[in-house]
Design a protein around this motif. Structure first.
Motif, short mmCIF file in Angstrom:
data_model
loop_
_atom_site.label_atom_id
_atom_site.label_comp_id
_atom_site.label_asym_id
_atom_site.label_seq_id
_atom_site.Cartn_x
_atom_site.Cartn_y
_atom_site.Cartn_z
N LEU A 73 0.81 -1.22 0.00
CA LEU A 73 0.00 0.00 0.00
C LEU A 73 0.85 1.27 0.00
CD1 LEU A 73 -2.93 -0.88 2.47
CD2 LEU A 73 -3.05 -0.58 0.00
N ILE A 74 1.89 1.30 0.82
CA ILE A 74 2.65 2.56 0.92
C ILE A 74 3.49 2.82 -0.33
CG2 ILE A 74 2.64 2.57 3.44
CD1 ILE A 74 5.56 1.64 3.38
N PHE A 75 4.12 1.78 -0.87
CA PHE A 75 4.93 2.01 -2.06
C PHE A 75 4.07 2.07 -3.32
CE2 PHE A 75 8.15 0.43 0.92
CZ PHE A 75 9.06 1.49 0.82
N GLY A 76 2.97 1.33 -3.32
CA GLY A 76 2.02 1.48 -4.41
C GLY A 76 1.38 2.86 -4.37
N GLY A 77 1.10 3.32 -3.16
CA GLY A 77 0.53 4.66 -2.99
C GLY A 77 1.49 5.74 -3.45
N GLN A 78 2.76 5.58 -3.15
CA GLN A 78 3.75 6.55 -3.63
C GLN A 78 3.79 6.59 -5.16
OE1 GLN A 78 7.59 5.72 -1.69
NE2 GLN A 78 7.32 7.64 -0.62
N TYR A 79 3.67 5.42 -5.77
CA TYR A 79 3.70 5.36 -7.24
C TYR A 79 2.49 6.09 -7.82
CZ TYR A 79 3.76 3.46 -11.96
OH TYR A 79 3.78 3.34 -13.33
N VAL A 80 1.32 5.88 -7.22
CA VAL A 80 0.10 6.53 -7.70
C VAL A 80 0.17 8.04 -7.47
CG1 VAL A 80 -2.39 6.76 -7.30
CG2 VAL A 80 -1.34 4.49 -7.36
N THR A 116 1.78 6.03 8.13
CA THR A 116 2.48 6.17 6.86
C THR A 116 1.56 6.61 5.74
OG1 THR A 116 3.73 4.26 7.66
CG2 THR A 116 4.26 5.05 5.47
N ILE A 117 0.28 6.31 5.86
CA ILE A 117 -0.68 6.72 4.83
C ILE A 117 -0.67 8.23 4.69
CG2 ILE A 117 -3.14 6.81 4.23
CD1 ILE A 117 -3.44 4.07 5.58
N PHE A 118 -0.57 8.94 5.81
CA PHE A 118 -0.54 10.41 5.77
C PHE A 118 0.73 10.90 5.08
CE2 PHE A 118 -3.49 9.56 9.22
CZ PHE A 118 -4.52 10.45 8.94
N ILE A 119 1.84 10.24 5.31
CA ILE A 119 3.09 10.63 4.66
C ILE A 119 2.98 10.46 3.15
CG2 ILE A 119 5.53 9.99 4.37
CD1 ILE A 119 5.61 9.30 7.33
N VAL A 120 2.39 9.34 2.73
CA VAL A 120 2.25 9.06 1.30
C VAL A 120 1.29 10.03 0.63
CG1 VAL A 120 1.41 7.37 -0.38
CG2 VAL A 120 2.85 6.62 1.54
N LEU A 121 0.11 10.22 1.22
CA LEU A 121 -0.91 11.08 0.61
C LEU A 121 -0.52 12.56 0.66
CD1 LEU A 121 -4.23 9.41 1.83
CD2 LEU A 121 -3.06 9.16 -0.37
N ARG A 122 0.29 12.95 1.63
CA ARG A 122 0.75 14.34 1.72
C ARG A 122 2.07 14.55 0.99
NH1 ARG A 122 1.05 16.46 7.43
NH2 ARG A 122 0.29 18.44 6.61
N LYS A 123 2.56 13.47 0.37
CA LYS A 123 3.78 13.48 -0.44
C LYS A 123 4.98 14.01 0.34
CE LYS A 123 3.49 14.06 -4.88
NZ LYS A 123 3.23 14.53 -6.27
N GLN A 124 5.10 13.54 1.58
CA GLN A 124 6.26 13.87 2.39
C GLN A 124 7.31 12.78 2.22
OE1 GLN A 124 4.25 14.15 6.22
NE2 GLN A 124 4.23 16.39 6.09
N GLN A 125 8.52 13.06 2.66
CA GLN A 125 9.60 12.09 2.51
C GLN A 125 9.37 10.86 3.38
OE1 GLN A 125 13.47 13.45 3.79
NE2 GLN A 125 14.55 11.81 2.70
N LEU A 126 9.40 9.70 2.77
CA LEU A 126 9.25 8.44 3.49
C LEU A 126 10.63 7.80 3.64
CD1 LEU A 126 7.54 6.19 4.75
CD2 LEU A 126 7.20 5.25 2.44
N ILE A 127 11.19 7.90 4.82
CA ILE A 127 12.53 7.38 5.05
C ILE A 127 12.48 5.91 5.46
CG2 ILE A 127 13.47 9.65 5.64
CD1 ILE A 127 13.32 8.87 8.59
N PHE A 128 13.58 5.21 5.24
CA PHE A 128 13.68 3.79 5.57
C PHE A 128 13.37 3.54 7.04
CE2 PHE A 128 16.40 0.37 7.26
CZ PHE A 128 15.85 -0.71 6.59
#
Length: 266
Positions: A43-50, A126-138
């Protein structure tokens, strides 16, 4: 079995909590944590792609509610579990507090259950990070996955040091999620609070490593300690990796010369 702390007031949901039933469920289903982790990663990496070609969402109100809920939950958890840890230390000593899992009885057994299931709920951060297009660190997603899997796995063994790990996590999250909620509400919070949170996280990881070393020493002396060597190995690797990652994050965010020079140029 002895209960380390006698609470002056017990809520009905704490009194009626059936720990044995949940333990049986976890023994049978703890591996579900791997399934949740896989879904989370997809979901998180698919969400980043979308989201890469889409406008970011604001979601401040939703984030404030989300973080506020977790803040209240963490504060309640800390309030109900810290007294038991203090009593265990005062009445029985450090070795008892990390080796005898009496916190799975009474009030704290309910909060151990809540702590365990909350690790699934917290994946939503993490959903908020993805949808708000913030940096998702390892560090962020690695921490979420490994904590979830380790906590679910450890519950099946009723590992004794979980008493410390649970209290530390509730306490740090009380501060962290309150900070996130205030920021989402656009309430000014001094930067030193952010530094304090990362410092608390680092201290938590150091304490986790220290406890693991103490347990290793106790078990090598042939004394009782409710944690298997396998669990101890996983816990040690997890806490040490957290320490390295949080120390690296702290240095890059607050101490590195490149970070300071960028700020001076702004």
């Amino acid at each position: 079995m002895d209960i380390a702390h006698n609470f002056s007031y017990v809520f009905f949901f704490e009194k009626n909590w059936q720990e044995a039933a949940f333990w049986k469920y976890m023994v049978e289903r703890w591996t579900d944590s791997f399934f949740y982790s896989v879904i989370y990663v997809v979901l998180i990496f698919g969400g980043q792609y979308v989201m890469r070609t889409r406008q970011k969402f604001d979601l401040r109100s939703a984030l404030a509610m989300w973080s506020g809920t977790l803040a209240v939950f963490s504060i309640a958890g800390a309030i109900r579990t810290i007294p038991e840890l203090v009593s265990a230390l005062r009445n029985h000593g450090m070795q008892y507090s990390i080796c005898v899992p009496t916190y799975f009885n009474g009030v704290t057994s309910f909060w151990a259950f809540m702590f365990t299931v909350s690790k699934v709920y917290e994946l939503g951060d993490t959903i908020f990070i993805v949808l708000r297009k913030q940096q998702l660190i390892f560090l962020h997603w690695y921490h979420h996955i490994t904590v979830l899997c380790y906590v679910w796995y450890s519950y099946t063994d009723h590992t004794a040091p979980g008493r410390w790990f649970m209290v530390m996590n509730y306490t740090v999250h009380s501060v962290m999620y309150t900070y996130y909620a205030l920021r989402a509400l656009k309430i000014h919070v001094p930067k030193r609070i952010n530094i304090l949170i990362t410092t608390l996280q680092l201290m938590q990881m150091i304490m986790g490593c220290v406890i693991n070393y103490m347990i290793y020493s106790i078990k090598n002396r042939g004394e009782f300690c409710q944690q298997t060597y396998t669990n101890l190995r996983y816990s040690s690797m997890m806490y040490f990796s957290y320490f390295v990652l949080f120390a690296h994050f702290f240095y890059n965010t607050y101490l590195s010369s490149n970070k300071r020079s960028v700020k001076k140029g702004q």
